[in-house]
Structures are given as C-alpha cells and as structure tokens.
Scaffold this active site. Sequence first.
Site, short mmCIF file in Angstrom:
data_model
loop_
_atom_site.label_atom_id
_atom_site.label_comp_id
_atom_site.label_asym_id
_atom_site.label_seq_id
_atom_site.Cartn_x
_atom_site.Cartn_y
_atom_site.Cartn_z
N LYS A 1 -3.34 3.30 -1.93
CA LYS A 1 -4.30 4.33 -2.09
C LYS A 1 -3.69 5.68 -1.41
O LYS A 1 -3.15 5.60 -0.53
CB LYS A 1 -5.54 3.90 -1.14
CG LYS A 1 -6.17 2.78 -1.44
CD LYS A 1 -7.06 2.36 -0.41
CE LYS A 1 -7.24 0.90 -0.33
NZ LYS A 1 -8.04 0.32 1.03
N ASP B 1 0.89 -1.15 -0.23
CA ASP B 1 -0.09 0.18 -0.15
C ASP B 1 0.79 1.37 0.09
O ASP B 1 1.99 1.45 0.45
CB ASP B 1 -0.67 0.13 1.44
CG ASP B 1 -1.96 -0.64 0.93
OD1 ASP B 1 -2.35 -1.08 0.13
OD2 ASP B 1 -2.88 -0.61 2.03
N MET C 1 -7.26 9.69 9.70
CA MET C 1 -7.77 10.22 8.30
C MET C 1 -8.74 11.42 8.64
O MET C 1 -9.74 11.29 8.01
CB MET C 1 -8.49 8.93 7.96
CG MET C 1 -7.66 7.71 7.32
SD MET C 1 -8.82 6.18 6.80
CE MET C 1 -9.43 5.68 8.48
N1 SAH Z 1 -3.34 0.84 9.29
C1 SAH Z 1 -2.84 2.02 9.79
C2 SAH Z 1 -3.94 3.20 9.45
C3 SAH Z 1 -4.10 3.36 8.07
S1 SAH Z 1 -5.43 4.52 7.67
C4 SAH Z 1 -2.30 1.99 10.99
O1 SAH Z 1 -2.62 1.20 11.87
O2 SAH Z 1 -1.42 3.12 11.19
C5 SAH Z 1 -4.45 5.86 7.17
C6 SAH Z 1 -4.31 7.01 8.22
O3 SAH Z 1 -3.42 6.53 9.17
C7 SAH Z 1 -3.71 8.30 7.80
O4 SAH Z 1 -4.88 9.03 7.09
C8 SAH Z 1 -3.21 9.05 8.96
O5 SAH Z 1 -4.49 9.38 9.90
C9 SAH Z 1 -2.62 7.82 9.86
N2 SAH Z 1 -1.47 7.51 9.47
C10 SAH Z 1 -0.80 6.72 9.04
N3 SAH Z 1 0.74 6.54 8.92
C11 SAH Z 1 0.79 7.91 9.82
C12 SAH Z 1 2.12 8.66 10.06
N4 SAH Z 1 3.18 8.01 10.09
N5 SAH Z 1 1.90 9.79 10.48
C13 SAH Z 1 0.56 10.23 11.03
N6 SAH Z 1 -0.51 9.76 10.77
C14 SAH Z 1 -0.22 8.68 9.96
#
Ligand code: SAH
Length: 502
Positions: free
Chosen positions: A56, A34, A171
């Site tokens: 995405k 991803d 998000m």
């Molecule tokens: N499965 C992922 C989340 C996916 S949804 C997890 O467990 O972290 C995607 C959202 O995750 C983004 O819109 C943001 O809100 C958050 N996100 C993922 N990586 C990030 C990062 N390094 N810093 C800040 N927000 C992050």
Amino acid sequence: MANVFLVGAGPGDPGMLTLRAKEIIETCDIMIYDYLANADFLKWCKPECEILYVGKKGGDHTLPQDKINDLIVEKARSGKVICRLKGGDPYVFGRGGEEGEELVEAGIDFEVVPGITAGVAAPAYAGIPVTHRDHTTSVCFITGHEDPTKTESGNNWEVYGQSNSTLVFYMGVGNLPMIAENLMKNGRPADTPVALVRWGTRCNQTSFVSTLENVADEARERDWKAPSIIVVGGVCGLHDKLAWFEKKPMLGQGVVVTRAREQASGLVKVLQGHGACVHEFPTISVEPLNDYSAVETAILQLARYQWVIFTSVNGVKFFWEQLAEIGLDSRIFCGMQVAAIGPATADEIRARGIEPDFVPEKYVAEHVVKGLLELEIQGADVLIPRAKVAREVLPRELKAAGCNVTVLPVYETKLVQASGDEIEASLEKGDIQYVTFTSSSTVENFFDLVSPDTLKQYPDVKIASIGPVTSETLSKFGFAADIEPEEYTIPGLVGALIKEAE
Ligand code: SAH
C-alpha cells in the site's frame, strides 16, 4: 510447527533486520510483502520462491486488507512456508494483529517475528532518544491517520496535551496541522520541540526540528512528504547534539559502483557505512573457465617455478579452487616465492596460510616489476595465474628483464548483459553524484551500456577512478577523473571520495 510467519522487516536500513527474519526470508516458499519493507531483502529469497506484492502506498491499495487476509489464508492452506513481510514491526500499525486473527479463525498456526519499529529507529537515527530521564518518563505511539470510517477520534487529545510523554506519530504528515493544533489547544506549550524524520535509517533520511507552533508551516514550505515519523517532546531538543547518522560525510550521496558483483560487496559496505546511497551497476562478471586442464597441468608442474605472482583476489580464489579439486593445498608452494600485486590480494593469500614474499608499495604493474627486480627475479621461472584477458605490462616487463614468464588464465571476466536504463533514469532524477571505476574494464564496459554522451549531459556528476591506468582509459572516452586516490586501492578510493564529499 507453524508455516506462516508475520515478519517485521525493520525501518529500512538492511542492517536493522533481525537474524530470525533473515532466516525466514531465506527459507520461505511464498513471500507476501508490503510497500515499506525494503525490497532489497527479496534477493535472499530462494530462486523458486513465489513473491507476491500486496503493498500500500498512501491511498493506492494494491489489494484491500480483506483480500490480503484471504490470500494469506489460502496460501497457508497449501502447507508451504509463508513469510508475510511488513515494514517495521508487524504489530505496530501494521495490521499484523488483524492478519493473525484471521489465521487463528482459519485454524492456521503462525509465529510473529517482531521488527524494529520506525517510531523508535527513525528518531534514534535523527539523534532523538524517545525517552530520556531529563525530559520524559513515557512514550506514546499514535496513529496520525485514523480509520477514515470512524466518526469519533480514538485519540484522547486531552491526555496527550496534558502529559509530558514523548509522542510519536505514524502516518501523520497529512494531518500535521490538526495534530499540532490539538496538542496546543489541550495544553502543550507552543514552543514544544517537534521533529519530522523522513525515510528514517535509510541513506536518503532527512529531518528537521521545529516547534508545535511552526511545524505545520515549515513542513508545507519544505513540501514535506510521507513516510515520516513525527516526534513531539523535549527529547527532540537533543537532535543537534546526538545526530550521529546525519553527520555521516556521504549521507544521501548517490554513488555508482561498477565492480563485478562478486567483488563489490566490500566497497559497497564501506560506502554505505559512510552514508552513501549505493547504486550497484556491475559491468563485469567473474566467471570460471570452461576448461581447467591447462590449470591442472600447471599445478602439477608447479615445482618448475621459482615465483608465482597473483594479480587479483579472484586469481587467488580460482587457483586454490583448482588446487582443492586435485586434492592439493597451500603446501604446494613450499620453497617457492609468492607475490601479490596489492594488499587485498595479499590478504587473500594470507588467508590460505602463506605470507607473501613481496607486495609492492604502489599497486600498479609497473611498480611490481621494479620491486621484483630489486629482489633479483631476473632469469627466474615465473607463473602468473590471472584473468584470461588482462593487462600485458607485467608479463612483458618481466620477460624484458629476462624472466621466463608463463601466464595462466584461471578465470575470465565477461561484460554483463545489463541495461543502462536504470542508471540513466537515476542520473536524470539527480540521484547520482559519483560514478566509480575500479579498473579499465569497468570503464570500457560501463560506456558500452551507458553512452559517454549521456554521462556528459551531467557535468556535476563526479568521476572517481582507482588509479592512473583506469584514468587513462577514462580519457579515451573523453573524461578526466575528478577523483583519484594517492593509493590505488579500494580503501584509498573510498578515502578520496569522503574527502571530496566533506
Ligand atoms: N509497522 C510499521 C509502521 C507501518 S505504518 C513500523 O512498525 O514501523 C506506516 C508509517 O510508518 C509511515 O506512514 C510512517 O509514518 C512510518 N514509517 C515507516 N517507515 C518509516 C521510515 N523509514 N521513516 C519514517 N517513517 C516511517
């Protein structure tokens, strides 16, 4: 055994990947990954691994979710080992649950490798513990971006508004005004602290703390963007006190490393440890020779020499490799004097059971000669295993001092046939603050790939040189080193960079 793995890649910092995840990345036959998963991990895939991007980014879907599901099922049926890599944790807003269901329905076994989720890691790197006994007894992970086809919100704003739970929104940047509004409307005080953490755990992490009342305006003023975690609650007040990561001296500073990839890892790690965004741009590669017969002959006649002087870590490595080839080991140096040109070379020799008889105080050829003359090397038979093309000062001066010098090439360095396009694009974007040079050949090769005139267009980019010899080569291209350490070593160079950045 299952052949499909739903794997969490963690929040971005490569160190936040689990050992199990790494193992699966290294062994999988097909990698389906991803957008948010740190793409650096792909370098661990086997060369023959099939790598498929289905990422995405905001609304821009490379493949819709049902097609991703179909793809995973189809690939899984081949019996090959599949790594489905997702940012953070696969089951936290990662649609891993849906993919798991599809696999079950298709009768395919799978395993889950949990990852460190951004909702815990990004706050931690911004100095915010998601729970703390003085502030809250619970934490909620909430999507800030609900399924657009839903007619009613699944979020119970009343409960979030009334509780003192830490709220962690994923998000949510686009909906920030709505989120803040709903929470205040339902009872959270307007002065409740809110933190936004963008690109958490990565070298380009940024964050700020505001209040429910002001956060939407402040985010707009700062033109704040995804990917960000939004944290609401008293724990955000600890940001200043506990912000260990954002205090790193080189955080967000772009540093180009021109060393050969084989040698760069130490420098890269230390710079990253201080927060730098490292751009690896190896300008030379270290290669074995085509023919080692001369080395073999020299080894078999080693007893002729009184001194063996190693001038680089690679010299040591390749020399010992040949020793092993002919079934010999460090005992061959019995009764001989061994010298190292610098501390890293000395450590490499020590690692093979030999304490060097001489390591100079200053790590350039001129000082080596001075020190060796004090040890009365005059008249000795000296062997210098080294690169095929290297500076001639050491052999020349030792000869002048009456030594009988044999230079023995044990490896060669070659110009990497790379393109400077990526570095030029990063310069253009303002992502690079420092370019480091660790030898004259890195300078020469760098300017073969990126023209001096191009670099001159960015006068704010600082040039860091490991020592005077490298700086002199820089001056031939019209550059003066902005940074040069007092000690001509990699740790010296890092120290000088940090001092400059602070
Ligand atoms: N499965 C992922 C989340 C996916 S949804 C997890 O467990 O972290 C995607 C959202 O995750 C983004 O819109 C943001 O809100 C958050 N996100 C993922 N990586 C990030 C990062 N390094 N810093 C800040 N927000 C992050």
